[in-house]
Scaffold this active site. Structure first.
Site, PDB file in Angstrom:
ATOM      1  N   MET A  60      14.769 -21.904  21.248  1.00 42.26           N
ATOM      2  CA  MET A  60      15.249 -21.944  22.634  1.00 42.26           C
ATOM      3  C   MET A  60      15.475 -23.379  23.087  1.00 42.26           C
ATOM      4  SD  MET A  60      12.737 -19.101  24.350  1.00 42.26           S
ATOM      5  CE  MET A  60      12.228 -17.640  23.450  1.00 42.26           C
TER       6      MET A  60
ATOM      7  N   ASP B 174      15.240  -6.312  19.424  1.00 43.60           N
ATOM      8  CA  ASP B 174      14.239  -7.307  19.821  1.00 43.60           C
ATOM      9  C   ASP B 174      13.914  -7.134  21.297  1.00 43.60           C
ATOM     10  OD1 ASP B 174      12.659  -9.522  20.262  1.00 43.60           O
ATOM     11  OD2 ASP B 174      14.168 -10.999  19.677  1.00 43.60           O
TER      12      ASP B 174
ATOM     13  N   HIS C 243      10.481 -14.201  12.051  1.00 39.52           N
ATOM     14  CA  HIS C 243      11.496 -14.404  13.089  1.00 39.52           C
ATOM     15  C   HIS C 243      11.164 -15.653  13.910  1.00 39.52           C
ATOM     16  CE1 HIS C 243      14.654 -12.822  15.799  1.00 39.52           C
ATOM     17  NE2 HIS C 243      13.923 -13.330  16.771  1.00 39.52           N
TER      18      HIS C 243
END
Length: 230
Positions: free
Chosen positions: A39, A179, A35
């Protein structure tokens, strides 16, 4: 028929001085996906990663690369992450001016398309795109930082989402991923509610001072022992 629970290991929490070794340990320990939290410093406060890290890791692992774009108007970067080797591309409903168009861009690249929703976002906003997507990522913390407190109403949100998918006959097509502060206790609650895919980070696999391989094996065994009624 039960769907296998998946581990999507959060590389944001890995040791970047030891990244190749961590990826090997994750694979050997039973992780399913890697994963990537991307950002932009705008949609969320932090800056992290980019397509180059995906491109670098693509040749060295057979695990699926799960890219979570926490960026404004992610449609601008879908092609770059697809070309870098992503298998799954997840965008935020809140970050897309034209969500359907963005999903179509992901599908046109031949990738698994996912949509994420923040803790304050109602699952009903996804109703009109459910037939187009493969995965819904339910954020159990506010996006942007590791190590936050689990938001307990996320369990109810997963349950409501599961019920909505069943009502549309999509429960076997769309995967529910969770998550945020995922550990044995929260994953069990979320799995019972309907989640089958868990983003594992500092609360589970990448615990400070602990072995990544051993923690992955333990979490794999834990998820394998959980069951989800269809």
């Amino acid at each position: 028929m039960l769907r296998k629970n998946k581990i999507s290991a959060s590389l944001m929490c890995a040791n970047f001085l030891n990244l190749a070794e961590d990826v090997t340990a994750l694979s050997r320990g039973g992780a399913d996906w890697l994963h990537f939290d991307i950002m932009d410093g705008t949609f969320v406060p932090n800056f992290t990663l980019g397509p180059d890290i995906v491109k670098t890791l693509r040749p060295v692992t057979k695990l699926k690369l799960d890219v979570h774009l926490m960026i404004e108007e992610p449609i601008r970067y879908v092609n770059r992450f697809a070309e870098a080797g992503s298998d799954i591309i997840v965008v935020h409903q809140e970050a897309c001016r034209h969500l359907h168009r963005t999903i179509m861009a992901i599908k046109e690249c031949g990738k698994i398309a996912g949509v994420s929703i923040n803790p304050a976002t109602n699952i009903k906003v996804l109703k009109d795109v459910l037939t187009e997507i493969d995965l819904v990522l339910v954020m159990c913390v506010n996006p942007g930082f590791a190590g936050q407190k689990f938001i307990s109403h996320s369990v109810d949100k997963v349950k409501d989402l599961r019920e909505m998918l069943v009502s549309y006959g999509l429960q076997d097509k769309i995967e529910i991923q969770a998550d945020g502060n995922i550990n044995n206790e929260t994953s069990a609650r979320l799995n019972f509610a309907g989640a089958t895919n868990f983003v594992a980070g500092t609360s589970c696999i990448f615990k400070k001072g602990e072995d990544v391989y051993e923690n992955t094996v333990k979490f794999r065994k834990h998820l394998d022992n959980l069951s989800l009624k269809p």
